[in-house]
Write an enzyme that holds these catalytic residues in place. Sequence first.
Site, PDB file in Angstrom:
ATOM      1  N   THR A 137       0.820  -1.205   0.000  1.00 18.71           N
ATOM      2  CA  THR A 137       0.000   0.000   0.000  1.00 18.71           C
ATOM      3  C   THR A 137       0.858   1.262   0.000  1.00 18.71           C
ATOM      4  OG1 THR A 137      -1.522   1.263   1.400  1.00 18.71           O
ATOM      5  CG2 THR A 137      -0.095  -0.284   2.517  1.00 18.71           C
ATOM      6  N   ASP A 138       0.254   2.362  -0.445  1.00 16.33           N
ATOM      7  CA  ASP A 138       0.964   3.650  -0.371  1.00 16.33           C
ATOM      8  C   ASP A 138       1.086   4.146   1.076  1.00 16.33           C
ATOM      9  OD1 ASP A 138      -1.724   4.314   0.026  1.00 16.33           O
ATOM     10  OD2 ASP A 138      -1.819   5.783  -1.603  1.00 16.33           O
ATOM     11  N   GLU A 139       0.292   3.543   1.991  1.00 14.44           N
ATOM     12  CA  GLU A 139       0.291   4.053   3.373  1.00 14.44           C
ATOM     13  C   GLU A 139       1.628   3.829   4.072  1.00 14.44           C
ATOM     14  OE1 GLU A 139      -3.161   3.340   5.688  1.00 14.44           O
ATOM     15  OE2 GLU A 139      -4.485   3.380   3.963  1.00 14.44           O
ATOM     16  N   TYR A 162      -1.850  -0.654  10.989  1.00  8.62           N
ATOM     17  CA  TYR A 162      -2.010  -1.299   9.680  1.00  8.62           C
ATOM     18  C   TYR A 162      -0.792  -1.021   8.794  1.00  8.62           C
ATOM     19  CZ  TYR A 162      -3.314  -1.671   4.746  1.00  8.62           C
ATOM     20  OH  TYR A 162      -3.318  -1.951   3.396  1.00  8.62           O
ATOM     21  N   LYS A 166       2.134  -3.536   7.293  1.00  5.79           N
ATOM     22  CA  LYS A 166       2.397  -3.716   5.860  1.00  5.79           C
ATOM     23  C   LYS A 166       3.847  -3.354   5.545  1.00  5.79           C
ATOM     24  CE  LYS A 166      -0.108  -4.686   2.938  1.00  5.79           C
ATOM     25  NZ  LYS A 166      -0.523  -6.023   2.402  1.00  5.79           N
TER      26      LYS A 166
HETATM   27  P1  NAD Z   1      -9.873  -7.285   2.176  1.00  9.14           P
HETATM   28  O1  NAD Z   1      -9.837  -7.022   3.642  1.00  9.14           O
HETATM   29  O2  NAD Z   1     -11.103  -6.992   1.410  1.00  9.14           O
HETATM   30  O3  NAD Z   1      -9.535  -8.831   1.917  1.00  9.14           O
HETATM   31  C1  NAD Z   1      -8.526  -9.512   2.603  1.00  9.14           C
HETATM   32  C2  NAD Z   1      -8.692 -11.002   2.345  1.00  9.14           C
HETATM   33  O4  NAD Z   1      -7.615 -11.698   3.015  1.00  9.14           O
HETATM   34  C3  NAD Z   1     -10.005 -11.588   2.882  1.00  9.14           C
HETATM   35  O5  NAD Z   1     -10.571 -12.463   1.937  1.00  9.14           O
HETATM   36  C4  NAD Z   1      -9.575 -12.357   4.125  1.00  9.14           C
HETATM   37  O6  NAD Z   1     -10.418 -13.455   4.433  1.00  9.14           O
HETATM   38  C5  NAD Z   1      -8.166 -12.787   3.746  1.00  9.14           C
HETATM   39  N1  NAD Z   1      -7.319 -13.025   4.923  1.00  9.14           N
HETATM   40  C6  NAD Z   1      -7.129 -12.183   5.965  1.00  9.14           C
HETATM   41  N2  NAD Z   1      -6.319 -12.755   6.878  1.00  9.14           N
HETATM   42  C7  NAD Z   1      -5.982 -13.974   6.365  1.00  9.14           C
HETATM   43  C8  NAD Z   1      -5.156 -15.025   6.827  1.00  9.14           C
HETATM   44  N3  NAD Z   1      -4.515 -14.950   8.012  1.00  9.14           N
HETATM   45  N4  NAD Z   1      -5.019 -16.128   6.057  1.00  9.14           N
HETATM   46  C9  NAD Z   1      -5.655 -16.221   4.867  1.00  9.14           C
HETATM   47  N5  NAD Z   1      -6.464 -15.266   4.395  1.00  9.14           N
HETATM   48  C10 NAD Z   1      -6.615 -14.151   5.131  1.00  9.14           C
HETATM   49  O7  NAD Z   1      -8.612  -6.519   1.599  1.00  9.14           O
HETATM   50  P2  NAD Z   1      -8.399  -5.798   0.190  1.00  9.14           P
HETATM   51  O8  NAD Z   1      -8.908  -4.420   0.277  1.00  9.14           O
HETATM   52  O9  NAD Z   1      -8.868  -6.703  -0.878  1.00  9.14           O
HETATM   53  O10 NAD Z   1      -6.811  -5.706   0.153  1.00  9.14           O
HETATM   54  C11 NAD Z   1      -6.037  -6.747  -0.429  1.00  9.14           C
HETATM   55  C12 NAD Z   1      -4.564  -6.379  -0.330  1.00  9.14           C
HETATM   56  O11 NAD Z   1      -4.326  -5.157  -0.997  1.00  9.14           O
HETATM   57  C13 NAD Z   1      -4.069  -6.176   1.100  1.00  9.14           C
HETATM   58  O12 NAD Z   1      -2.761  -6.714   1.180  1.00  9.14           O
HETATM   59  C14 NAD Z   1      -4.042  -4.663   1.271  1.00  9.14           C
HETATM   60  O13 NAD Z   1      -3.058  -4.283   2.213  1.00  9.14           O
HETATM   61  C15 NAD Z   1      -3.677  -4.227  -0.141  1.00  9.14           C
HETATM   62  N6  NAD Z   1      -4.127  -2.877  -0.535  1.00  9.14           N
HETATM   63  C16 NAD Z   1      -5.454  -2.552  -0.435  1.00  9.14           C
HETATM   64  C17 NAD Z   1      -5.884  -1.298  -0.884  1.00  9.14           C
HETATM   65  C18 NAD Z   1      -7.340  -0.896  -0.832  1.00  9.14           C
HETATM   66  O14 NAD Z   1      -7.656   0.253  -1.158  1.00  9.14           O
HETATM   67  N7  NAD Z   1      -8.258  -1.780  -0.454  1.00  9.14           N
HETATM   68  C19 NAD Z   1      -4.952  -0.396  -1.412  1.00  9.14           C
HETATM   69  C20 NAD Z   1      -3.612  -0.777  -1.470  1.00  9.14           C
HETATM   70  C21 NAD Z   1      -3.215  -2.025  -1.053  1.00  9.14           C
HETATM   71  O1  TDX Z   2     -16.744   6.398   7.373  1.00  9.36           O
HETATM   72  C1  TDX Z   2     -15.666   6.877   6.962  1.00  9.36           C
HETATM   73  N1  TDX Z   2     -15.499   8.229   6.940  1.00  9.36           N
HETATM   74  C2  TDX Z   2     -14.346   8.829   6.527  1.00  9.36           C
HETATM   75  O2  TDX Z   2     -14.249  10.058   6.544  1.00  9.36           O
HETATM   76  C3  TDX Z   2     -14.577   6.054   6.519  1.00  9.36           C
HETATM   77  C4  TDX Z   2     -14.709   4.559   6.513  1.00  9.36           C
HETATM   78  C5  TDX Z   2     -13.423   6.664   6.084  1.00  9.36           C
HETATM   79  N2  TDX Z   2     -13.299   8.021   6.107  1.00  9.36           N
HETATM   80  C6  TDX Z   2     -12.061   8.637   5.601  1.00  9.36           C
HETATM   81  C7  TDX Z   2     -10.767   8.100   6.175  1.00  9.36           C
HETATM   82  C8  TDX Z   2      -9.804   8.245   5.009  1.00  9.36           C
HETATM   83  O3  TDX Z   2      -9.279   9.562   4.966  1.00  9.36           O
HETATM   84  O4  TDX Z   2     -12.006   8.317   4.200  1.00  9.36           O
HETATM   85  C9  TDX Z   2     -10.677   8.032   3.776  1.00  9.36           C
HETATM   86  C10 TDX Z   2     -10.628   6.620   3.233  1.00  9.36           C
HETATM   87  O5  TDX Z   2     -10.802   5.741   4.325  1.00  9.36           O
HETATM   88  P1  TDX Z   2     -10.801   4.144   4.130  1.00  9.36           P
HETATM   89  O6  TDX Z   2     -11.787   3.792   3.086  1.00  9.36           O
HETATM   90  O7  TDX Z   2     -10.909   3.508   5.482  1.00  9.36           O
HETATM   91  O8  TDX Z   2      -9.361   3.888   3.478  1.00  9.36           O
HETATM   92  P2  TDX Z   2      -7.868   4.269   3.966  1.00  9.36           P
HETATM   93  O9  TDX Z   2      -7.791   4.420   5.424  1.00  9.36           O
HETATM   94  O10 TDX Z   2      -7.387   5.397   3.107  1.00  9.36           O
HETATM   95  O11 TDX Z   2      -7.104   2.903   3.547  1.00  9.36           O
HETATM   96  C11 TDX Z   2      -7.393   2.259   2.287  1.00  9.36           C
HETATM   97  O12 TDX Z   2      -6.447   2.574   1.314  1.00  9.36           O
HETATM   98  C12 TDX Z   2      -5.159   2.048   1.453  1.00  9.36           C
HETATM   99  C13 TDX Z   2      -7.477   0.750   2.473  1.00  9.36           C
HETATM  100  O13 TDX Z   2      -8.416   0.424   3.480  1.00  9.36           O
HETATM  101  C14 TDX Z   2      -6.135   0.164   2.784  1.00  9.36           C
HETATM  102  O14 TDX Z   2      -6.217  -1.263   2.838  1.00  9.36           O
HETATM  103  C15 TDX Z   2      -5.180   0.560   1.704  1.00  9.36           C
HETATM  104  O15 TDX Z   2      -3.894   0.095   2.017  1.00  9.36           O
END
Ligand code: NAD
Ligand code: TDX
Length: 356
Positions: A137-139, A162, A166
Amino acid sequence: MRKLTNILVTGGAGFIGSNFIHYLFKDTDFDGRIINMDSLTYAGNPENLTEIDENFGGSRFFFEKADIRDYDAAEAVFKKYDVDTVIHFAAESHVDRSIFGPKDFIDTNISGTFSLLEIARSFWENRDNVLFHHISTDEVFGSLGDTGFFYENTPYDPRSPYSASKASSDHLVRAYNHTYGLPVTLSNCSNNYGPYQFPEKLIPVMIMNIKEEKPLPVYGDGKNIRDWLYVNDHNSAVWAIVNSGKTGETYNIGGENEWENIKLVNVLCEKMAVFLNKDKEYYKKLITYVKDRPGHDRRYAINCDKIKKELGWKQSVDFNAGLERTVQWYLQNQDWIDHVRSGDYRNWIEKNYSGR
Ligand code: NAD
Ligand code: TDX
């Protein structure tokens, strides 16, 4: 181009992983096998892959319920399918949950990744044509001020449990490449949006609350900025990397699409008003500023010139079209919403968010 045959996708029942599996079967010419290994936490939903299972289950698609922290179970999956490629999505992924309960994040994101790396190192000893791709992630880069971007070589500065977990997993993956020569690639991506996103992240929370005419909780002053990318654009970038990325390299992936949260919530109110034939001002009145997320990162913005120049990748879904597609998906999939909300999610939200 690498030859990929038996791809182990971890976390394939989650948001991005399940979209990735749909993408591979529908939008690429990959003709090998996909093994989805997922422990099905609250965020994992096998229903996301029903269609894939119906069409390819048992021939080219396989599901294994296993925890990445369980060495023996995961090793058995490597052996059973002769895995040659790992695309490692599995993680605890929600920043708010990491603030309320960091332990699962440390266990899954750090120890789970470590365990998978150990299996890959031993199973692939002396083998060519293998690859461990790590999704990050960019975080991990921290928080930006009004200007500037995250580059691949920006120093790490994670600020939530988190992002710290990561960052730690990213370091482990690089260390296994440097120390043991494990063939790895990494990607750091900005905020994804699209279908199947668990309804605790900003965009699905807002879509559902607008539909149900509930308060729209905006954290702090609403001026935090995120760089939004349609999930399939993330997936096409990952596919480009696993096919043609240089071993040992990291690639940034981003939307080049920065939005203040409050502006994005307003746009969602406007789009939902069109779809539901309602007054957008009525929805906007639901916006409620709530207590800020502790340690809330102010701004993320990715520079993704490297993957564009070196691998010829680019985003293909513009934000307007992507948001409309996403809103429509949630409006058309009430059953999916009801199912995911009927479990642990509802209890967790009630416990941690009541009164916010
Ligand atoms: P998500 O939470 O929707 O899905 C995570 C999945 O991993 C789920 O299916 C869960 O059951 C599985 N999981 C969790 N713990 C596990 C374990 N111990 N063993 C096996 N499976 C397990 O997450 P997402 O949003 O799809 O993110 C996927 C990946 O992308 C993550 O590595 C996250 O850090 C990265 N990422 C997400 C975002 C975003 O905006 N969602 C952005 C950048 C990077
Ligand atoms: O109810 C809300 N109100 C609100 O203001 C929620 C859920 C979020 N927010 C804000 C927090 C953040 O500034 O919105 C922005 C986005 O929040 P999230 O959707 O929780 O995402 P973020 O915290 O940016 O993280 C996401 O992007 C990077 C993913 O969850 C991560 O897995 C990924 O690595």
